[in-house]
Enzyme design. Structure first.
Site, PDB file in Angstrom:
ATOM      1  N   ILE A 117       2.061 121.517  17.365  1.00  0.00           N
ATOM      2  CA  ILE A 117       0.880 122.316  17.037  1.00  0.00           C
ATOM      3  C   ILE A 117       0.534 123.267  18.176  1.00  0.00           C
ATOM      4  O   ILE A 117       0.257 124.451  17.954  1.00  0.00           O
ATOM      5  CB  ILE A 117      -0.308 121.400  16.696  1.00  0.00           C
ATOM      6  CG1 ILE A 117       0.012 120.583  15.436  1.00  0.00           C
ATOM      7  CG2 ILE A 117      -1.584 122.221  16.497  1.00  0.00           C
ATOM      8  CD1 ILE A 117      -0.986 119.487  15.132  1.00  0.00           C
TER       9      ILE A 117
ATOM     10  N   ARG B 265      -8.076 115.178  18.761  1.00  0.00           N
ATOM     11  CA  ARG B 265      -8.812 113.971  18.415  1.00  0.00           C
ATOM     12  C   ARG B 265     -10.142 113.998  19.158  1.00  0.00           C
ATOM     13  O   ARG B 265     -10.206 114.387  20.329  1.00  0.00           O
ATOM     14  CB  ARG B 265      -8.031 112.714  18.784  1.00  0.00           C
ATOM     15  CG  ARG B 265      -6.908 112.357  17.829  1.00  0.00           C
ATOM     16  CD  ARG B 265      -7.469 111.868  16.492  1.00  0.00           C
ATOM     17  NE  ARG B 265      -6.422 111.407  15.580  1.00  0.00           N
ATOM     18  CZ  ARG B 265      -5.849 112.158  14.647  1.00  0.00           C
ATOM     19  NH1 ARG B 265      -6.215 113.439  14.537  1.00  0.00           N
ATOM     20  NH2 ARG B 265      -4.938 111.666  13.839  1.00  0.00           N
TER      21      ARG B 265
ATOM     22  N   THR C  90      -9.033 120.607  18.274  1.00  0.00           N
ATOM     23  CA  THR C  90      -8.547 120.253  16.933  1.00  0.00           C
ATOM     24  C   THR C  90      -7.604 119.060  17.030  1.00  0.00           C
ATOM     25  O   THR C  90      -6.822 118.808  16.111  1.00  0.00           O
ATOM     26  CB  THR C  90      -7.821 121.443  16.261  1.00  0.00           C
ATOM     27  OG1 THR C  90      -6.743 121.878  17.105  1.00  0.00           O
ATOM     28  CG2 THR C  90      -8.767 122.597  16.019  1.00  0.00           C
TER      29      THR C  90
ATOM     30  N   HIS D  49     -13.615 118.278  10.351  1.00  0.00           N
ATOM     31  CA  HIS D  49     -12.219 117.819  10.390  1.00  0.00           C
ATOM     32  C   HIS D  49     -11.400 118.490   9.277  1.00  0.00           C
ATOM     33  O   HIS D  49     -10.803 117.828   8.432  1.00  0.00           O
ATOM     34  CB  HIS D  49     -12.153 116.293  10.268  1.00  0.00           C
ATOM     35  CG  HIS D  49     -10.946 115.712  10.953  1.00  0.00           C
ATOM     36  ND1 HIS D  49     -10.951 114.495  11.589  1.00  0.00           N
ATOM     37  CD2 HIS D  49      -9.674 116.182  11.101  1.00  0.00           C
ATOM     38  CE1 HIS D  49      -9.759 114.239  12.097  1.00  0.00           C
ATOM     39  NE2 HIS D  49      -8.959 115.256  11.803  1.00  0.00           N
TER      40      HIS D  49
ATOM     41  N   GLU E 206     -16.588 110.057  14.784  1.00  0.00           N
ATOM     42  CA  GLU E 206     -16.666 110.548  13.403  1.00  0.00           C
ATOM     43  C   GLU E 206     -17.054 109.429  12.440  1.00  0.00           C
ATOM     44  O   GLU E 206     -16.568 108.311  12.579  1.00  0.00           O
ATOM     45  CB  GLU E 206     -15.313 111.130  12.982  1.00  0.00           C
ATOM     46  CG  GLU E 206     -14.995 112.452  13.646  1.00  0.00           C
ATOM     47  CD  GLU E 206     -13.728 113.079  13.089  1.00  0.00           C
ATOM     48  OE1 GLU E 206     -13.346 112.780  11.936  1.00  0.00           O
ATOM     49  OE2 GLU E 206     -13.130 113.891  13.802  1.00  0.00           O
TER      50      GLU E 206
END
Length: 305
Positions: free
Chosen positions: A155, A224, A222, A271, A253
């Site tokens: 990523i 954790r 983006t 998310h 979360e």
């Protein structure tokens, strides 16, 4: 054999499983499935397609007959891999399926911060837009800025490709390559987190590391949520230690630190990094393919443990 899917996923996944001759049991709650429900539904299932919100602990992994946990995600910090090995349960995930959409989400947050879209949207909705003005909501340029990528894996590398197309300079830090984290924080205009959540990266960004950033810099996460100490981040934002933050993930979360909700220099997303139709379809297919392979006695394409 039965396969439990802990939350509703793209229908192509269940369709693959049923076409392969497996019975699908699906949890359909709009919220993450709680652990008690998971334990109630799991007995009799040979496979579990799990979500990052599921706690895959000894009680899950010791379920009689369970052969594979096919994680419907790339990250797997919610799974006790050592216990899975002890119980002889194969664990898989979906690498590659989420790369492009998460990189795009990173840029969405970056652009929203740079061009102050949250504040602009609110100004228009409140009826305070009086027409174009040369000093109205001035943001900052991505072109010519320096982007520091923490964790240049799949990523992070996809983000770097996009950054270069925007005319940004890219610097990186990882455990084994790139510059030191301290130097990256000092030199970056934007710091973007793409590292996995491990003991080493838990609260990697805290009061001390935030103070190493430029007061004009912004932080993007983006990866954790627990990679960032949210209380320290709120203090840094309120005191002007850094200029802003774009967050798609949170430390606890779905709870969000109340201080973040009060900050106007923060963009918050629920998310959404992998929330595109194409990505969800790829994830569902990969998770189903991994489960099918194990249940047929074949090596799964994306085994973790």
């Amino acid at each position: 054999m039965k396969v439990l899917i802990s939350q509703e996923i793209h229908p192509c996944g269940p369709e693959m499983l049923e076409a392969a001759g497996f019975e699908v049991r699906l949890c359909t709650s709009s919220a993450p499935t709680d652990h008690a429900t998971l334990m109630r539904e799991l007995p009799g299932c040979a496979a579990l397609i799990s979500m990052p919100t599921d706690r895959i602990d000894v009680s899950v992994l010791a379920t009689a007959g369970l052969r594979v946990v096919a994680q419907h995600a790339v990250g797997y910090d919610n799974i006790d891999l050592a216990e899975a090995e002890r119980q002889g349960v194969v664990v898989t995930h979906t690498p590659g399926a989420v790369t492009e959409s998460t990189a795009e989400m990173t840029f969405a947050l970056m652009l929203a911060l740079a061009r102050r879209l949250r504040e602009g949207d609110q100004l228009v909705r409140d009826g305070r837009f009086l027409g174009w003005h040369p000093m109205n909501l001035l943001g900052f340029d991505l072109f010519g800025s320096r982007l520091g990528i923490v964790g240049p894996g799949r990523i992070g590398s996809a983000v770097a490709v996009r950054a270069q197309a925007f005319g940004m300079e890219v610097i990186t830090h990882s455990r084994n390559s790139g510059m030191s984290l301290a130097r990256l924080l000092r030199e970056s205009d934007i710091v973007s987190l793409h590292c996995p959540l491990t003991e080493a990266t838990h609260h990697l960004i805290d009061a001390a590391t935030l103070r190493q950033m430029k007061p004009t810099a912004v932080l993007i996460n983006t990866a954790r949520g627990p990679v960032v100490n949210e209380a320290d981040l709120v203090e840094a934002l309120e005191r002007g230690i850094i200029a802003g933050a774009g967050l798609d993930v949170f430390e606890r979360e779905p709870a969000v630190h109340p201080g973040l909700l009060e900050c106007t220099n923060v963009v918050l997303a629920p998310h959404l990094g992998t929330s595109t139709i194409g990505t969800r379809a790829r994830m569902a297919k990969m998770a189903a393919a991994n489960a099918i392979a194990v249940l047929r006695g074949d090596p799964p394409p994306n085994r973790i443990a």
